[in-house]
Design a protein around this motif. Structure first.
Motif, PDB file in Angstrom:
ATOM      1  N   ILE A   1       0.832  -1.314  -0.030  1.00 52.00           N
ATOM      2  CA  ILE A   1      -0.010   0.145  -0.134  1.00 52.00           C
ATOM      3  C   ILE A   1       0.958   1.229  -0.137  1.00 52.00           C
ATOM      4  N   PHE A   2       1.932   1.308   0.807  1.00 56.74           N
ATOM      5  CA  PHE A   2       2.785   2.435   0.937  1.00 56.74           C
ATOM      6  C   PHE A   2       3.608   2.529  -0.443  1.00 56.74           C
ATOM      7  N   LEU A   3       4.051   1.462  -1.258  1.00 56.72           N
ATOM      8  CA  LEU A   3       4.713   1.506  -2.491  1.00 56.72           C
ATOM      9  C   LEU A   3       3.793   2.204  -3.606  1.00 56.72           C
ATOM     10  N   ALA A   4       2.440   1.881  -3.416  1.00 56.36           N
ATOM     11  CA  ALA A   4       1.458   2.411  -4.293  1.00 56.36           C
ATOM     12  C   ALA A   4       1.272   3.673  -4.120  1.00 56.36           C
ATOM     13  N   SER A   5       1.250   4.113  -2.958  1.00 55.84           N
ATOM     14  CA  SER A   5       1.186   5.684  -2.518  1.00 55.84           C
ATOM     15  C   SER A   5       2.177   6.450  -3.195  1.00 55.84           C
ATOM     16  N   LEU A   6       3.437   5.736  -3.400  1.00 60.00           N
ATOM     17  CA  LEU A   6       4.562   6.502  -4.094  1.00 60.00           C
ATOM     18  C   LEU A   6       4.324   6.516  -5.492  1.00 60.00           C
ATOM     19  N   GLY A   7       3.655   5.716  -5.968  1.00 62.88           N
ATOM     20  CA  GLY A   7       3.456   5.588  -7.550  1.00 62.88           C
ATOM     21  C   GLY A   7       4.218   4.622  -8.041  1.00 62.88           C
ATOM     22  N   HIS A   8       3.482   3.435  -8.605  1.00 62.24           N
ATOM     23  CA  HIS A   8       4.089   2.395  -9.414  1.00 62.24           C
ATOM     24  C   HIS A   8       3.328   2.098 -10.417  1.00 62.24           C
TER      25      HIS A   8
ATOM     26  N   GLY B   1       2.088  -0.035 -12.325  1.00 62.05           N
ATOM     27  CA  GLY B   1       1.862  -1.536 -12.522  1.00 62.05           C
ATOM     28  C   GLY B   1       1.150  -2.033 -11.213  1.00 62.05           C
ATOM     29  N   ASP B   2       0.376  -3.016 -11.708  1.00 64.38           N
ATOM     30  CA  ASP B   2      -0.296  -3.707 -10.342  1.00 64.38           C
ATOM     31  C   ASP B   2       0.695  -4.117  -9.531  1.00 64.38           C
ATOM     32  N   ILE B   3       0.692  -4.326  -8.240  1.00 64.38           N
ATOM     33  CA  ILE B   3       1.528  -4.849  -7.460  1.00 64.38           C
ATOM     34  C   ILE B   3       0.465  -5.451  -6.229  1.00 64.38           C
ATOM     35  N   ARG B   4       0.370  -7.124  -6.293  1.00 61.31           N
ATOM     36  CA  ARG B   4      -0.383  -7.785  -5.356  1.00 61.31           C
ATOM     37  C   ARG B   4       0.489  -8.405  -4.352  1.00 61.31           C
TER      38      ARG B   4
ATOM     39  N   THR C   1       6.963  -9.390  -5.123  1.00 60.93           N
ATOM     40  CA  THR C   1       7.552  -9.929  -6.395  1.00 60.93           C
ATOM     41  C   THR C   1       7.244  -8.905  -7.659  1.00 60.93           C
ATOM     42  N   ASP C   2       5.967  -8.448  -7.405  1.00 57.58           N
ATOM     43  CA  ASP C   2       5.438  -7.732  -8.620  1.00 57.58           C
ATOM     44  C   ASP C   2       5.959  -6.482  -8.840  1.00 57.58           C
ATOM     45  N   VAL C   3       6.559  -5.858  -7.530  1.00 57.26           N
ATOM     46  CA  VAL C   3       7.133  -4.670  -7.415  1.00 57.26           C
ATOM     47  C   VAL C   3       8.634  -4.316  -8.378  1.00 57.26           C
ATOM     48  N   ASN C   4       8.544  -3.648  -9.315  1.00 56.27           N
ATOM     49  CA  ASN C   4       9.833  -3.202 -10.179  1.00 56.27           C
ATOM     50  C   ASN C   4      10.379  -1.988 -10.123  1.00 56.27           C
ATOM     51  N   VAL C   5      11.434  -1.673  -9.794  1.00 57.50           N
ATOM     52  CA  VAL C   5      12.395  -0.583  -9.538  1.00 57.50           C
ATOM     53  C   VAL C   5      12.032   0.367 -10.719  1.00 57.50           C
TER      54      VAL C   5
END
Length: 297
Positions: free
Chosen positions: A125-132, A134-137, A140-144
């Motif tokens: 949720i925190f990473l999504a608030s910073l802007g990403h 792509g979907d992150i469930r 391992t979905d997170v891409n720098v």
């Protein structure tokens, strides 16, 4: 009497056979104290990192015999969250507190407790608030590369200098927790997060065994620490040492492009993470103009 090179080679071969040695590669890079960038956002990232309680871990290094680095990874195993290993065929143990001293970061201050960082669900949720982009469930979905700036740059520097990840792309939970602690200025035990990464690699070193050594800079620090504590360990006449000058330096990020159309900006850098000098710099002014939409990439 000094040993001949041939004698030293024989001694080294007895500790770790040449066929069993790892390549000391470029992961776990070192950040120069005077590193600069023409890219405004990256320069702001460098300036802000200098203010963090874990900044020393980007720079601290040591000189150490390569054979002891090899022996560490050949013999190391985890027992009760401590690492047991051999140097010059002699048993040694280090734990989190020794690792904290080695990195020279996050000392315990009196009875002040460290704040536990969120687990995966809240971190996403925190990473999504910073802007990403792509979907992150799951982590391992997170891409720098899909993170918005300046968090893309923060993650990339942390990725290569602290966690020693071979790729810029992936982001582990511990790295995201470092970002969370920094963003929220929480008293996170960053040494613990780095330690857990370190022992994870030791526990799994034979699962996907590659040719490159994990965390060579941190490995040198451990070796140097033990040698300072135990002067009886032979110095090998300074033959085949890995010196501080041999550390691959972090000089640039290949995902940064001044004119790149994918250079997206998410949550603006909190003012609390900066100081007056940073806010008055031309780099910060350019970054802020881009982040606030005054000028466009």
């Amino acid at each position: 009497m000094a040993l001949s090179i041939a004698d030293q080679i024989a001694l080294d071969d007895a500790l770790v056979a040449p066929a069993d040695r790892l390549k000391i590669g470029k992961c776990n890079l070192r950040l120069s104290s005077d590193v600069t960038s023409k890219e405004a956002t990256l320069q702001v990232v460098y300036d802000v990192l200098k203010l963090t309680p874990f900044y020393k871990a980007f720079q601290v290094t040591a000189d150490a015999p390569e054979i002891y680095m090899q022996e560490f990874w050949a013999s190391a195993y985890v027992h009760n969250r401590s690492v047991r290993f051999k140097m010059n065929n002699k048993k040694h143990i280090i734990g989190l507190e020794q690792f904290r001293d080695i990195l020279q970061i996050c000392p315990k201050v009196g009875n002040k407790k460290f704040v536990d960082p969120p687990l995966e669900k809240e971190i996403l949720i925190f990473l999504a608030s910073l802007g990403h982009s792509g979907d992150i469930r799951k982590i391992t979905d997170v891409n720098v590369n899909k993170l918005h700036q300046p968090w893309r740059s923060f993650a990339a520097v942390i990725n290569k200098c602290l966690s020693g990840t071979p790729s810029y792309d992936s982001l582990r939970l511990s790295q995201a927790q470092i970002l969370w602690g920094m963003y929220n200025k929480k008293n996170v035990d960053y040494a613990y997060l780095l330690w857990e990464d370190f022992i994870f690699k030791i526990e799994n070193k034979n699962t996907k065994k590659g040719s490159a050594m994990y965390y060579p800079r941190f490995t040198k620090l451990v070796v140097n620490y033990v040698m300072e504590k135990d002067p009886s360990i032979p110095r090998r006449n300074k033959v085949n040492w890995h010196y501080a000058r041999d550390d691959p330096m972090f000089t640039t990020i290949n995902v940064i492009s001044r004119n790149e159309t994918t250079q997206l900006y998410g949550a603006i850098l909190p003012v609390a993470l900066t100081n007056e000098d940073i806010r008055n710099s031309e780099s910060y002014k350019e970054y802020y103009a881009r982040a606030s939409g005054t000028i466009h990439t």
